[in-house]
Design a protein around this motif. Structure first.
Motif, mmCIF file in Angstrom:
data_model
loop_
_atom_site.group_PDB
_atom_site.id
_atom_site.type_symbol
_atom_site.label_atom_id
_atom_site.label_comp_id
_atom_site.label_asym_id
_atom_site.label_seq_id
_atom_site.Cartn_x
_atom_site.Cartn_y
_atom_site.Cartn_z
ATOM 1 N N THR A 8 -10.680 -0.081 -1.874
ATOM 2 C CA THR A 8 -9.605 0.513 -2.676
ATOM 3 C C THR A 8 -9.434 -0.086 -4.074
ATOM 4 O OG1 THR A 8 -7.956 -0.981 -1.778
ATOM 5 C CG2 THR A 8 -8.274 1.109 -0.593
ATOM 6 N N ARG A 9 -10.111 -1.205 -4.335
ATOM 7 C CA ARG A 9 -10.030 -1.794 -5.682
ATOM 8 C C ARG A 9 -11.200 -2.764 -5.849
ATOM 9 N NH1 ARG A 9 -4.502 -4.174 -8.478
ATOM 10 N NH2 ARG A 9 -5.410 -4.531 -10.520
ATOM 11 N N LYS A 10 -11.588 -2.987 -7.085
ATOM 12 C CA LYS A 10 -12.702 -3.920 -7.338
ATOM 13 C C LYS A 10 -12.337 -5.318 -6.807
ATOM 14 C CE LYS A 10 -15.532 -5.656 -11.131
ATOM 15 N NZ LYS A 10 -15.396 -7.050 -10.741
ATOM 16 N N SER A 51 -13.230 1.809 -5.661
ATOM 17 C CA SER A 51 -12.367 2.530 -6.608
ATOM 18 C C SER A 51 -12.659 2.041 -8.024
ATOM 19 C CB SER A 51 -10.899 2.265 -6.270
ATOM 20 O OG SER A 51 -10.086 2.614 -7.362
ATOM 21 N N LYS A 75 -10.609 2.580 -10.502
ATOM 22 C CA LYS A 75 -9.346 2.447 -11.248
ATOM 23 C C LYS A 75 -9.039 0.956 -11.437
ATOM 24 C CE LYS A 75 -4.435 3.534 -11.081
ATOM 25 N NZ LYS A 75 -3.353 4.230 -10.382
ATOM 26 N N ASP A 76 -8.652 0.575 -12.648
ATOM 27 C CA ASP A 76 -8.286 -0.812 -12.896
ATOM 28 C C ASP A 76 -6.806 -0.992 -12.536
ATOM 29 O OD1 ASP A 76 -8.203 -3.409 -13.702
ATOM 30 O OD2 ASP A 76 -8.073 -2.965 -15.840
ATOM 31 N N VAL A 110 -3.744 -0.576 -8.907
ATOM 32 C CA VAL A 110 -3.465 -0.115 -7.549
ATOM 33 C C VAL A 110 -3.492 1.413 -7.525
ATOM 34 C CG1 VAL A 110 -1.746 -0.150 -5.691
ATOM 35 C CG2 VAL A 110 -1.962 -2.113 -7.227
ATOM 36 N N LEU A 111 -4.170 1.986 -6.546
ATOM 37 C CA LEU A 111 -4.170 3.449 -6.412
ATOM 38 C C LEU A 111 -2.788 3.900 -5.971
ATOM 39 C CD1 LEU A 111 -7.510 3.942 -4.417
ATOM 40 C CD2 LEU A 111 -7.134 4.474 -6.828
ATOM 41 N N ASP A 124 -1.810 -2.010 -0.996
ATOM 42 C CA ASP A 124 -1.954 -0.630 -0.492
ATOM 43 C C ASP A 124 -1.103 -0.448 0.764
ATOM 44 O OD1 ASP A 124 -4.096 -0.118 -2.346
ATOM 45 O OD2 ASP A 124 -5.486 -1.124 -0.968
#
Ligand code: NAD
Length: 322
Positions: free
Chosen positions: A7-9, A28, A30-31, A33-34, A57
């Motif tokens: 969900t994140r790098k 993901s 996105k830089d 939190v989704l 998350d």
């Protein structure tokens, strides 16, 4: 080959392990939190077999239903209060965490906060940078000594015990603790004393450090009433989870001299802080970085990956959360 969504790098080491095990990994891009909508959209866009998620998350039935094939959600954290375990159970989803590897680094960070507030290190730094220093003075920025004072632990698990050990053996503090389970091992290891209640620890300790997990029973474990029981000269340290301390009550206590100082790494409504907290000089505030060492974050990445690899190989992952 299974499909894994991250969900994140996170540090590459875990991603590499997943790929070496033959899995396809999507991280993901996105830089940040989704949002719930973004996470739902990502999970429904492919049929993922596993999800590596973060403590930022919130994972519940709705999220799990978006990835019906993913029967493991591997949390990149030791805490797992972001995951609804009842929903996971109902959906037949295995949840794992990354215990153990964070312990030493969180202990070290907690000690850093203790020293920062009792020796006023960060406050002194601000003082210097503001150009207030006019030369040595006998009573400039007086702090407090630790040797011979009482250190109180609330929650003597892995991290609590490690910090207790450091304060006892590194700084000569006397240690008292409260936990729902008494630990005779800890008592033997570091010659510390059990107290029957939270209140007893608060009344007696010069520095109190909180290390409980966030549960319904630990939300606002430290509230206005309990802050008022602490010594006016005492410091409170929280590197556990924000909602364990009533942050509005803490601001009032720090403002009104109910306690002397605090070191806080976690907040009730991250990334927002309670009004007034950032204006206070007697608090050291850090952005939830107690486990943020290069070494630890890489190990966490590897452990979360290993939990997924084992699960996808049909074995029980090492760190299942029940
Ligand atoms: P742990 O499970 O080893 O220890 C938790 C201890 O709290 C246990 O001994 C348990 O019996 C005790 N406890 C539970 N409910 C209690 C209550 N009501 N009153 C008193 N004691 C109670 O966990 P750990 O590895 O030591 O981690 C502790 C917490 O630290 C985690 O749950 C996590 O939320 C937090 N943490 C924060 C960071 C950070 O970056 N700031 C990093 C790692 C962990």
């Amino acid at each position: 080959m299974a499909k894994v969504y991250v969900t994140r790098k996170i540090p590459e080491s875990g991603i590499n392990l997943l790929r070496e095990a033959g899995h396809e990994v999507k991280v993901s891009d996105k830089d940040g939190v989704l949002t719930k909508e973004e996470l739902l959209a990502e999970l429904s866009s492919e049929s993922y077999d596993a999800v590596l998620c973060l403590l930022t998350d919130p994972i519940n039935a709705e999220i799990m239903a978006a990835a019906p094939q993913a029967k493991i959600f591997a949390n990149y954290a030791v805490g797992f209060n972001n995951i609804n375990l009842a929903d996971a159970k109902a959906a037949g989803v295995t949840i794992t965490n990354t215990p153990g590897v964070l312990t030493d680094t969180v202990c070290e960070f907690t000690v850093a906060l203790i020293l920062s507030v009792t020796k006023r290190v960060v406050e002194a730094d601000r003082f210097m940078r503001a150009g207030h220093y006019e030369g040595w003075a006998p009573e400039l920025l007086l702090g407090n000594d630790l040797k011979g004072k009482t250190f109180g632990i609330l929650g003597a698990g892995r991290i609590g015990c490690g910090v207790a050990n450091a304060m006892k053996n590194g700084f000569g503090m006397r240690v008292i603790y409260y936990d729902i389970t008494r630990s005779e091992t800890l008592e033997k290891q570091i010659d510390c004393e059990f107290r029957e209640t939270v209140e007893e620890v608060l009344q007696e300790a010069d520095v109190v450090s909180v290390h409980v997990p966030l549960l319904d029973s630990t939300k606002h474990l430290i509230n206005a009433e309990r802050l008022a029981m602490m010594k006016p000269s005492a410091s409170l340290i929280n590197t556990s989870r924000g909602p364990v301390v009533d942050e509005v009550a803490l601001v009032e206590a720090l403002k009104n001299g109910i306690i002397r100082s605090a070191g806080i790494d976690v907040f009730e409504n991250e990334p927002v802080m309670a009004t007034g907290l950032a204006e206070l000089d007697n608090v050291t505030i850090t952005p939830h970085i107690a486990s943020a060492s290069e070494e630890t974050r890489s190990k966490m990445s590897e452990i979360a990956a290993q939990n997924i690899i084992e699960f996808l190989a049909g074995r029980v992952p090492p760190n299942v959360v029940e």
